[in-house]
Motif scaffolding. Structure first.
Motif, PDB file in Angstrom:
ATOM      1  N   SER A 171      18.132  94.299 -35.767  1.00 11.63           N
ATOM      2  CA  SER A 171      19.008  95.146 -34.964  1.00 11.63           C
ATOM      3  C   SER A 171      20.396  94.498 -34.940  1.00 11.63           C
ATOM      4  O   SER A 171      20.537  93.297 -35.184  1.00 11.63           O
ATOM      5  CB  SER A 171      18.445  95.299 -33.554  1.00 11.63           C
ATOM      6  N   ASP A 226      16.353  98.580 -39.208  1.00  8.89           N
ATOM      7  CA  ASP A 226      16.200  98.621 -37.764  1.00  8.89           C
ATOM      8  C   ASP A 226      15.456  99.933 -37.462  1.00  8.89           C
ATOM      9  O   ASP A 226      16.062 100.990 -37.344  1.00  8.89           O
ATOM     10  CB  ASP A 226      17.587  98.612 -37.098  1.00  8.89           C
ATOM     11  N   SER A 263      13.009  91.842 -33.188  1.00 11.93           N
ATOM     12  CA  SER A 263      14.091  92.783 -33.540  1.00 11.93           C
ATOM     13  C   SER A 263      15.108  92.108 -34.459  1.00 11.93           C
ATOM     14  O   SER A 263      16.312  92.194 -34.244  1.00 11.93           O
ATOM     15  CB  SER A 263      14.799  93.296 -32.285  1.00 11.93           C
ATOM     16  N   GLU A 270       9.612  92.088 -36.668  1.00 14.56           N
ATOM     17  CA  GLU A 270       9.550  93.269 -35.809  1.00 14.56           C
ATOM     18  C   GLU A 270       9.591  92.875 -34.336  1.00 14.56           C
ATOM     19  O   GLU A 270      10.358  93.426 -33.551  1.00 14.56           O
ATOM     20  CB  GLU A 270       8.273  94.060 -36.122  1.00 14.56           C
ATOM     21  N   SER A 299      14.153 101.036 -34.895  1.00 10.93           N
ATOM     22  CA  SER A 299      14.408 101.691 -33.608  1.00 10.93           C
ATOM     23  C   SER A 299      15.454 102.799 -33.776  1.00 10.93           C
ATOM     24  O   SER A 299      15.638 103.635 -32.900  1.00 10.93           O
ATOM     25  CB  SER A 299      14.869 100.669 -32.574  1.00 10.93           C
ATOM     26  N   ARG A 300      16.157 102.805 -34.908  1.00 12.12           N
ATOM     27  CA  ARG A 300      17.183 103.827 -35.137  1.00 12.12           C
ATOM     28  C   ARG A 300      16.751 104.901 -36.123  1.00 12.12           C
ATOM     29  O   ARG A 300      17.584 105.659 -36.619  1.00 12.12           O
ATOM     30  CB  ARG A 300      18.461 103.168 -35.666  1.00 12.12           C
TER      31      ARG A 300
END
Ligand code: ZN
Length: 217
Positions: free
Chosen positions: A24, A117, A21, A18, A119-120
């Motif tokens: 990503s 991911d 990332s 995490e 963040s998405r």
């Protein structure tokens, strides 16, 4: 050999993934999009989810190791009758119920160490997401591809709500057993038949790629 601390080792690596990332996309070349499906936020991840998402995860990791820049997102398909039903049953606002379930399920999914991911993440009941549904609807409307028409639906006069066919059991509402009425309600329809021939024609391009029985369906 006897002591393998899953909890300790998994938490350690999940944190490192995490923080760095690790999942990503790295470049815009050689892109690959891996999407399983978004779960409905019913409250808990079950073994059916785990089986489905493990398969997608294996594919995403394999393709990443082959050098692809993999987009592997997760989200929640968060509109629907179950939220309304839970709200009525428990006297809770559907938004509160939905977001609490999402937060629990996200934690469960993260503990599986799947290569998403985060963040998405998308949540389909967020205005930031469904504004795009509205945008698409308006484009369809402008082109005459949606129209309004009266449609006969199942109606429970006690709950004052429309019922899906599977919520009508022997002519009665599944929730309160009131006799279900048929009622005309103005509804929106999408003119999908305008594309029926094109759909049939383009199936030819799938011969040899898709199983024949799927094409037939
Ligand atoms: Zn009812």
């Amino acid at each position: 050999m006897t002591d393998y601390s899953f909890r300790e080792i998994e938490l350690k690596w999940q944190k490192i993934w995490e923080d760095s990332s690790a999942y990503s996309m790295t470049t815009s070349d050689n892109k690959l999009y891996v999407l399983e499906m978004f779960p409905y936020p019913s409250g808990n991840i079950h073994m059916g989810h785990v089986r489905n998402y493990s398969i997608g995860d294996a594919l995403a990791r394999f393709m990443k190791m082959l050098g692809y820049s993999v987009l592997h997102p997760m989200g929640f398909d968060a509109f629907g009758l179950p939220a309304e039903n839970a709200a009525i049953k428990n006297g809770v606002h559907p938004a509160k119920w939905t977001y609490e379930n999402i937060s629990n399920m996200r934690k469960q999914l993260m503990s599986l160490g799947l290569s998403y991911d985060w963040s998405r993440e998308v949540i389909t009941c967020d205005p930031e997401y469904y504004r795009w549904n509205q945008w698409i609807f308006l484009r369809l409307y402008e082109r005459g591809l949606v129209y309004r028409q009266s449609a006969e639906v199942n109606w429970c006069p006690n709950d004052e709500t429309v019922l899906a066919n599977e919520q009508v059991i022997e002519g009665r509402c599944w929730r309160c057993s009131t006799l279900v009425e048929r009622r005309d309600v103005p509804s929106w329809f999408i003119r999908i038949t305008d594309y029926a021939q094109r759909l049939l024609d383009d199936l030819e391009e799938l011969r040899g790629l898709w199983p024949e029985r799927v094409i037939a369906q």
